[in-house]
Design an enzyme around this catalytic site. Sequence first.
Site, short mmCIF file in Angstrom:
data_model
loop_
_atom_site.label_atom_id
_atom_site.label_comp_id
_atom_site.label_asym_id
_atom_site.label_seq_id
_atom_site.Cartn_x
_atom_site.Cartn_y
_atom_site.Cartn_z
N GLU A 261 34.00 39.56 39.41
CA GLU A 261 34.75 40.59 40.14
C GLU A 261 34.18 41.98 39.92
O GLU A 261 34.06 42.76 40.88
CB GLU A 261 36.22 40.58 39.69
CG GLU A 261 37.05 41.64 40.39
CD GLU A 261 38.43 41.80 39.79
OE1 GLU A 261 39.17 42.67 40.28
OE2 GLU A 261 38.76 41.07 38.84
N ASP A 262 33.81 42.29 38.69
CA ASP A 262 33.51 43.68 38.35
C ASP A 262 32.02 44.00 38.20
O ASP A 262 31.67 45.15 37.92
CB ASP A 262 34.22 44.05 37.04
CG ASP A 262 35.73 44.03 37.20
OD1 ASP A 262 36.20 44.25 38.32
OD2 ASP A 262 36.44 43.79 36.20
#
Length: 696
Positions: free
Chosen positions: A76-77
Amino acid sequence: MLRQYELVERVLSYEPEADEAMLNRAYVYTVQKHGSQKRASGDPYFSHPVEVAGLMTELKLDQETIVTALLHDTVEDTLATTEEIEKLFGADVAKLVDGVTKLSKIEAMGENERAAENLRKFLLAMSEDIRVLLVKLADRLHNMRTLHYIKSGDKRRRIARETMDIYAPLAERVGMYEYMREMQLLAFEQLEPEAYATITGRLAQIRSSEGGQVDAIALSIKQALAEGGLKVEVSGREKHPYSIWKKMAERHVSFEQITDIMAFRVLTDDVDDCYRALGVLHRTWQMIPGRFKDYISTPKSNGYRSLHTALIFENSMRMEVQIRTHEMHHTNEFGLAAHWAYKSQERPDGQVGWLRDLIEIVDASHDADELLEHTKMAIYQDRIFAFTPKGQLFQLPKGSTPVDFAYAVHSDLGSLAVGAKINGRHMPLRTELANGDVVEIIKSKNASPQLSWLGFVVTGKARAAIRRAVRQKEKQEVAAIGRELFDEIAGRLPSKIGKKAIKDAVQRLGLSSEDELMRAIGTAKIDDRQVMEALVPGSASSLPEPENWPKQERAISIKGLTPGVAFQLGECCHPVPGDRIVGIRHPGQGVEVHAIDCLSLASGVDADWLDLSWGERTTGAIGRVRVVLYNRPGTLAEATGIFAGNRANIINLQNTSRDELFGTYDIDLEVSDLAHLTRIVSALRASDAVAQADRI
């Protein structure tokens, strides 16, 4: 923050054969990928996945779970991909990471939609591997520990509310009480800061003013048990601040009125000693009636086992005592994580059932609000125990009814329920069950879930299944109405309509299938002109526009009657032009006109029957509908707006019943014919204000 070698040593201490190289690769990978990213606290971002992995080592989980914890935010990051993780760490780790990964594309959704979508993905992934849940709970716990660094108060409260509503209950359902209590405490501090400060302050005052009273009582309990020949460990503590606040809110009492603020735990070597200890305590101090619970003989659905009792100590002081073995205590505190056998793939008893229910709820829920509502019901309610006639035990929330019980046994049984026997006696389906009830469900193959059941069921599974069944039934009815209307519309065209014309019409209207076309007609999403034009382009050009429709007349003529004979339309069935009708003539009286399927004719009528049909003048008939509206402001006004929009005059309106959820109305409408009445019912069913609409 744990250093790399410290984390690896922790894993090797309980799993000597773990892949040390993979653990080192995962640690380095998450540090490199998160790079210079910072958390709200100012710490390097990679400190978060490392701490989550540390929490997993405290539970002695396998190496794949530790690696998943280290990598859970990389997709996600960072620029990491699931494919890259699968290549470096294997398919199982990639699948687990994908299950835990938060959805980054849902930020534009509303708060409920965002939470529901997160929960939906999470539950589905969890159904395949419960380790997804364990990592997610540790992830949320660490985020809650650092929540105070977030500057935005609204964001802190949103995260705290989600934790209180979803993650703390899930921790409770898998028996991870340590996680649950800490999550609740941290969320409570954000959601009710004044109450948190007051209760923690009062507990600190009690602690300082009473000195070592908790220790003194614990010693008294231990001495009493030692005199009874039992070797035990005894510990005491004040009740959890959130637990105290919840009790104050539920009982509407002040802090001073809470009498059992102290709780004590007795740990024994075996189960027999648990019951022996209970006997000693009940002989030594007076027990409080109604407060004894035996979760050893009937464990909670999450595997929790313990004896609970409440005693009156000196000076009328009340105290709660829990008695369990050392093994039970370890399992109770860390639940599913304490005895999850990954290598043998053995699932703890009780885990599969409630998880399967949650997945059914995901499938059945119509929107975000329903999903959140049903899930909260399923994972966070006090329980009762009820039995089938064959002795099978089911745990249900307090307030459950036979309908809830039927759906707990099997979804099909709930859908077919028509009655129930409770302890051998016939009882209404809305009867609230008590602990130990034996419930027998009476079923019928022709039965179906009723909308009214939503007024008394309490389980998320039952509520979701009922709503799904009602929607499906309405969909079928709407399609059938649409088919009737379609036939009537097609009959006005200059030529007969074939399958190809229908297929072409579906395409012209941008629909996916013939069934969708019928539902669109049935719900009044498309009107006659659009249908005719789609079937035969140019055919609707000669029709008058709706605003130029001629005014309704009130005259009705019937064919088949001797001229001058008086007739009356039946009040029992309210026939309208378009219904098949029959005349009933009693000696010396006029003719009653009934719909051919009128229930009053079903058992036979001692009179002359006349074959009738509608004449040329067929306007101004009275049709009756029953409308169930949601009990909220504006719904009746919306319904009457539908009548006005469809040029139907309200002749009579009667509120037949009303409760907290719904209001039921019988309404007489002046309509031109059956097609007109059918359109009105379709429009009502398409309205968000209407729960159910039927012609009577």
